[in-house]
Design a protein around this motif. Sequence first.
Motif, PDB file in Angstrom:
ATOM      1  N   UNK A  24      38.703  28.206  45.760  1.00 54.66           N
ATOM      2  CA  UNK A  24      39.073  29.149  44.709  1.00 54.66           C
ATOM      3  C   UNK A  24      40.145  30.125  45.199  1.00 54.66           C
ATOM      4  N   UNK A  25      39.978  30.638  46.407  1.00 49.68           N
ATOM      5  CA  UNK A  25      40.969  31.561  46.960  1.00 49.68           C
ATOM      6  C   UNK A  25      42.315  30.865  47.157  1.00 49.68           C
ATOM      7  N   UNK A  26      42.266  29.627  47.645  1.00 53.44           N
ATOM      8  CA  UNK A  26      43.502  28.879  47.854  1.00 53.44           C
ATOM      9  C   UNK A  26      44.205  28.622  46.524  1.00 53.44           C
ATOM     10  N   UNK A 302      39.291  32.966  56.041  1.00 49.80           N
ATOM     11  CA  UNK A 302      39.545  32.404  54.710  1.00 49.80           C
ATOM     12  C   UNK A 302      39.706  33.521  53.673  1.00 49.80           C
ATOM     13  N   UNK A 303      38.925  34.597  53.816  1.00 50.89           N
ATOM     14  CA  UNK A 303      39.022  35.719  52.871  1.00 50.89           C
ATOM     15  C   UNK A 303      40.381  36.410  52.932  1.00 50.89           C
ATOM     16  N   UNK A 304      41.108  36.217  54.042  1.00 44.77           N
ATOM     17  CA  UNK A 304      42.423  36.845  54.158  1.00 44.77           C
ATOM     18  C   UNK A 304      43.400  36.299  53.117  1.00 44.77           C
ATOM     19  N   UNK A 305      43.071  35.172  52.478  1.00 40.37           N
ATOM     20  CA  UNK A 305      43.914  34.662  51.398  1.00 40.37           C
ATOM     21  C   UNK A 305      44.063  35.682  50.274  1.00 40.37           C
ATOM     22  N   UNK A 306      43.078  36.567  50.155  1.00 47.81           N
ATOM     23  CA  UNK A 306      43.119  37.584  49.085  1.00 47.81           C
ATOM     24  C   UNK A 306      44.411  38.400  49.158  1.00 47.81           C
ATOM     25  N   UNK A 307      44.896  38.657  50.374  1.00 51.65           N
ATOM     26  CA  UNK A 307      46.092  39.485  50.526  1.00 51.65           C
ATOM     27  C   UNK A 307      47.329  38.849  49.911  1.00 51.65           C
ATOM     28  N   UNK A 308      47.370  37.521  49.875  1.00 51.99           N
ATOM     29  CA  UNK A 308      48.512  36.862  49.271  1.00 51.99           C
ATOM     30  C   UNK A 308      48.529  37.068  47.754  1.00 51.99           C
TER      31      UNK A 308
END
Length: 312
Positions: A24-26, A302-308
Amino acid sequence: MKLITAFFRLVRWPNLVFIVLTQMLFEYCIYKRIYTGEASQPDDTRQFIFLVIASVMIAAAGYIINDYFDLNIDQVNKPGKVVVNVIINRRWVIFWHMFLSLLGLFFSFAALPLNNYWHLVLANLASIILLWFYSTNFKKQLLIGNILISLLTAWVIMILFLSKQPLQLDHILAVKTNEVRFFRLTIVYAAFAFIISLVREVIKDMEDVEGDRRYGCRTMPIVWGINASKVYAAVWLIVLIASLLVLQFYVLPFGWWLSVLYCIVLIIAPLVWILLKLFKANSAKDFHTLSTIVKLVMMTGILSMVFFGFYL
């Protein structure tokens, strides 16, 4: 109720939630942000949902068959957590493995038209088959099982990328900015998933060495010894830490201070801690603690995708 709880333990429901969260994040923080403003295909959402379901079903089936063939080893390594033949009959375990595998394959077919994505459907079928052989054979062999699981972990991200980009190198590396950006971020997160999973698999092997040795496994700690296995894991940790540090210097000129701080505090610092504690670990409890922390770092990574979702 006890049976339902045991089933969710059998399929490792927290790991399945993690797969859903990763995809989902991706999808929404990377792919949708990169291609903001571009017309999306009407079937994009349906394809994504079906791919997530397929990934979850295949992973759940893999966890089930792994526990089925690991029954004797688990009775030594974690006797209080055994579900197969204690709560759920072995025949039902095989049934659920077959049912979920077929369900995963069905949703792969439903998500990916064979005229364009036959290779991805075959890859998911191969994942099902490889997870079976992993449980019966590969996980008992030196390195093969570790590398296979790490590749399948990275595949959770790669399948989404390949479902949106044709399998043509000239297209993936096209001059178009969006394609290049999407490809680079896919490689970053797939590589992160692969390396950190590889580290965790080796640490888990060190944790489970007693039961593995008793039943003839040839994992790295048994063949090479605990100290050599620690060195192997440490090398990959150093590679991962160094790569992440380089990435921080790369994004600093863009003013991504919050993401850099997040990465240093919640990803790099814990990895350094794991590296330092790795050589002091001796007992199964020590290795279990390290394995848990590695899993948490996988989550924060993986949660760091939120920053994008904010910066792209």
